[in-house]
Design an enzyme around this catalytic site. Structure first.
Site, PDB file in Angstrom:
ATOM      1  N   SER A  20      66.815  51.800  24.505  1.00 54.42           N
ATOM      2  CA  SER A  20      68.034  51.308  25.147  1.00 54.42           C
ATOM      3  C   SER A  20      68.039  49.783  25.246  1.00 54.42           C
ATOM      4  CB  SER A  20      68.140  51.907  26.546  1.00 54.42           C
ATOM      5  OG  SER A  20      69.303  51.434  27.186  1.00 54.42           O
TER       6      SER A  20
ATOM      7  N   ASN B  59      63.472  38.811  28.650  1.00 50.45           N
ATOM      8  CA  ASN B  59      64.934  38.918  28.775  1.00 50.45           C
ATOM      9  C   ASN B  59      65.336  39.219  30.200  1.00 50.45           C
ATOM     10  OD1 ASN B  59      66.664  41.612  29.118  1.00 50.45           O
ATOM     11  ND2 ASN B  59      64.652  42.201  28.311  1.00 50.45           N
ATOM     12  N   ALA B  60      66.534  38.737  30.521  1.00 53.39           N
ATOM     13  CA  ALA B  60      67.163  39.087  31.793  1.00 53.39           C
ATOM     14  C   ALA B  60      68.659  39.264  31.520  1.00 53.39           C
ATOM     15  CB  ALA B  60      66.919  38.013  32.841  1.00 53.39           C
TER      16      ALA B  60
ATOM     17  N   ASN C 269      67.968  55.008  33.759  1.00 61.09           N
ATOM     18  CA  ASN C 269      67.219  53.760  33.782  1.00 61.09           C
ATOM     19  C   ASN C 269      66.899  53.446  35.242  1.00 61.09           C
ATOM     20  OD1 ASN C 269      66.289  51.159  33.709  1.00 61.09           O
ATOM     21  ND2 ASN C 269      68.062  50.293  32.656  1.00 61.09           N
TER      22      ASN C 269
ATOM     23  N   CYS D 190      65.091  48.817  35.564  1.00 65.01           N
ATOM     24  CA  CYS D 190      65.429  47.497  35.031  1.00 65.01           C
ATOM     25  C   CYS D 190      64.744  46.421  35.889  1.00 65.01           C
ATOM     26  CB  CYS D 190      66.934  47.279  35.029  1.00 65.01           C
ATOM     27  SG  CYS D 190      67.365  45.743  34.204  1.00 65.01           S
TER      28      CYS D 190
ATOM     29  N   ASN E  52      59.518  50.530  30.690  1.00 61.85           N
ATOM     30  CA  ASN E  52      60.504  49.463  30.582  1.00 61.85           C
ATOM     31  C   ASN E  52      59.744  48.124  30.527  1.00 61.85           C
ATOM     32  OD1 ASN E  52      62.933  47.909  30.819  1.00 61.85           O
ATOM     33  ND2 ASN E  52      63.870  49.649  31.859  1.00 61.85           N
TER      34      ASN E  52
ATOM     35  N   GLY F 149      56.931  50.697  24.238  1.00 60.50           N
ATOM     36  CA  GLY F 149      56.298  49.440  24.619  1.00 60.50           C
ATOM     37  C   GLY F 149      55.564  48.791  23.468  1.00 60.50           C
ATOM     38  N   GLY F 150      56.195  47.813  22.856  1.00 57.59           N
ATOM     39  CA  GLY F 150      55.528  46.990  21.853  1.00 57.59           C
ATOM     40  C   GLY F 150      55.165  47.699  20.566  1.00 57.59           C
TER      41      GLY F 150
HETATM   42  C1  LIG Z   1      67.150  42.507  25.235  1.00 58.83           C
HETATM   43  C2  LIG Z   1      66.692  43.792  25.885  1.00 58.83           C
HETATM   44  C3  LIG Z   1      67.600  44.559  26.592  1.00 58.83           C
HETATM   45  C4  LIG Z   1      67.184  45.750  27.203  1.00 58.83           C
HETATM   46  N1  LIG Z   1      68.106  46.515  27.864  1.00 58.83           N
HETATM   47  C5  LIG Z   1      67.724  47.713  28.386  1.00 58.83           C
HETATM   48  C6  LIG Z   1      68.681  48.586  28.977  1.00 58.83           C
HETATM   49  O1  LIG Z   1      69.880  48.332  29.019  1.00 58.83           O
HETATM   50  N2  LIG Z   1      68.226  49.764  29.494  1.00 58.83           N
HETATM   51  C7  LIG Z   1      66.902  50.132  29.453  1.00 58.83           C
HETATM   52  O2  LIG Z   1      66.566  51.228  29.932  1.00 58.83           O
HETATM   53  N3  LIG Z   1      65.988  49.332  28.873  1.00 58.83           N
HETATM   54  C8  LIG Z   1      66.364  48.144  28.336  1.00 58.83           C
HETATM   55  N4  LIG Z   1      65.435  47.358  27.723  1.00 58.83           N
HETATM   56  C9  LIG Z   1      64.010  47.769  27.692  1.00 58.83           C
HETATM   57  C10 LIG Z   1      63.667  48.465  26.372  1.00 58.83           C
HETATM   58  O3  LIG Z   1      64.436  49.631  26.198  1.00 58.83           O
HETATM   59  C11 LIG Z   1      62.166  48.831  26.328  1.00 58.83           C
HETATM   60  O4  LIG Z   1      61.864  49.724  27.370  1.00 58.83           O
HETATM   61  C12 LIG Z   1      61.272  47.613  26.458  1.00 58.83           C
HETATM   62  O5  LIG Z   1      61.805  46.525  25.742  1.00 58.83           O
HETATM   63  C13 LIG Z   1      59.842  47.893  25.987  1.00 58.83           C
HETATM   64  O6  LIG Z   1      59.797  48.279  24.636  1.00 58.83           O
HETATM   65  P1  LIG Z   1      59.520  47.228  23.425  1.00 58.83           P
HETATM   66  O7  LIG Z   1      58.296  46.460  23.800  1.00 58.83           O
HETATM   67  O8  LIG Z   1      59.369  48.076  22.208  1.00 58.83           O
HETATM   68  O9  LIG Z   1      60.725  46.345  23.364  1.00 58.83           O
HETATM   69  C14 LIG Z   1      65.834  46.154  27.107  1.00 58.83           C
HETATM   70  C15 LIG Z   1      64.926  45.365  26.396  1.00 58.83           C
HETATM   71  C16 LIG Z   1      65.336  44.195  25.778  1.00 58.83           C
HETATM   72  C17 LIG Z   1      64.322  43.391  24.997  1.00 58.83           C
END
Ligand SMILES: Cc1cc2nc3c(=O)[nH]c(=O)nc-3n(C[C@H](O)[C@H](O)[C@H](O)COP(=O)(O)O)c2cc1C
Length: 305
Positions: free
Chosen positions: A23, A71-72, A128, A131, A193, A244-245
């Site tokens: 997401s 990100n925020a 979610n 966040c 997350n 995660g990553g």
């Molecule tokens: C730019 C951005 C926006 C995100 N927005 C959401 C969101 O709307 N809802 C959510 O559940 N997670 C959100 N996430 C978290 C990701 O879904 C994921 O859980 C997190 O980035 C860890 O995985 P990764 O390391 O593969 O990115 C967001 C992550 C990023 C980088």
């Protein structure tokens, strides 16, 4: 490799393979159609939705660190109505779509789930509860077992469809949070997350994000996520989606070995929009190379000692 069965099941949702996209990193799906065949990945989790459209934090709201992204964004989204009426119909018929629900009170999540989950194109809902940078809402639910329990209970009462709960890593005991979700009737959990973090630009002496704090994602968090999936898998019997990553098929395999039934690819989509398809193929190749007839058999196949 031809005889490896790539199919898995997550929270009662049959998936053609174990790779979903996460997401917030895959928009509403159509943005990625030029880069990969949406019907060749397990499915995707759409950007978290709120009942009304929502603007996120002001920029700068994304920044880079040496091993991940900060990100925020704060759940900027089109709102549930536009999602159902405009975004969903634009997707090819065979794409598995999991909607993500966000709110500032359990009743908002429940209303969202009740509106979205009966839709024939929706395979399930992921709430979610995690966040890391929304002032009111997600983070409190994800950090307090009692609030999390109330949230899951309220949403469970509002939908019979597959219900996943996405957990925050910003807690002391992830296993406790996982158990609460199972006890309150979730069909599965997704974790993790982003990890609450901050970064500073020493030239300006200012934080790189307008929000000061953000969520760290990408390769830096993978071992943390792996540890949390492992710990959660020790205490629940419901399926786990590992996040995660993840950057390579072998990263994904590690989550499956720790007990995940499926995984999600997040930040990597920004670098390599076709990555999820590559990772799905790589998982099947790993299974073939290591004598597994089914990718599903990798789940929990970690060797200890
Ligand atoms: C730019 C951005 C926006 C995100 N927005 C959401 C969101 O709307 N809802 C959510 O559940 N997670 C959100 N996430 C978290 C990701 O879904 C994921 O859980 C997190 O980035 C860890 O995985 P990764 O390391 O593969 O990115 C967001 C992550 C990023 C980088």
């Amino acid at each position: 490799m031809a005889d490896v069965d790539p199919r898995v099941e997550l929270a009662g949702i049959p998936l053609r393979n174990a790779v979903l996209t996460a997401s917030g990193t895959f928009g509403y799906g159509t943005e990625f159609a030029p880069f990969l065949d949406l019907e060749k990945i397990g499915g995707f989790v759409a950007k978290s939705l709120t009942l009304e459209p929502r603007f996120g934090n002001p920029p700068p709201r994304i920044g880079e660190t040496p091993s991940g992204m900060l990100n925020a964004i704060s759940i900027e989204n089109v709102g549930v109505k536009a999602f159902l009426e405009e975004k969903l119909p634009a997707l090819p018929a065979g794409v598995v779509v999991i909607a993500s629900a966000f709110g500032t009170a359990p009743e908002q999540y429940a209303e969202l789930a009740a509106r979205v989950s009966p839709h024939p194109r929706i395979a399930g809902i992921e709430i979610n509860a995690s966040c890391p940078h929304v002032k009111a809402g997600g983070i409190e639910f994800g950090q307090d077992p009692q609030l999390l329990g109330e949230l899951v209970r309220t949403v469970r009462a509002a939908t019979e469809g597959p219900l996943l709960v996405k957990l925050s890593p910003n807690v002391t005991r992830i296993a406790d949070m996982a158990k609460v979700c199972e006890d309150e009737g979730a069909d599965g959990i997704s974790l993790i997350n982003a990890v609450q973090a901050m970064e500073i630009d020493v030239r300006t002496r200012k934080p790189i994000l307008s929000n000061v704090l953000g969520g760290l994602s990408g390769p830096a968090i993978r071992p943390i996520a792996l540890r949390m999936v492992y710990q959660a898998a020790q205490v629940v019997n419901i399926p786990i989606c590992g996040i995660g990553g993840i950057s390579h098929a072998e990263d994904a395999v590690k989550f499956l070995l720790c007990g995940a039934s499926a995984i999600q690819v997040g930040t990597l989509n920004y670098l390599e929009p076709g990555a999820a398809e590559r990772i799905a193929q790589g998982i099947a190749q790993y299974a073939a190379d290591h004598g597994f007839a089914r990718v599903a058999d990798l789940t929990g196949a970690l060797e200890l000692g």
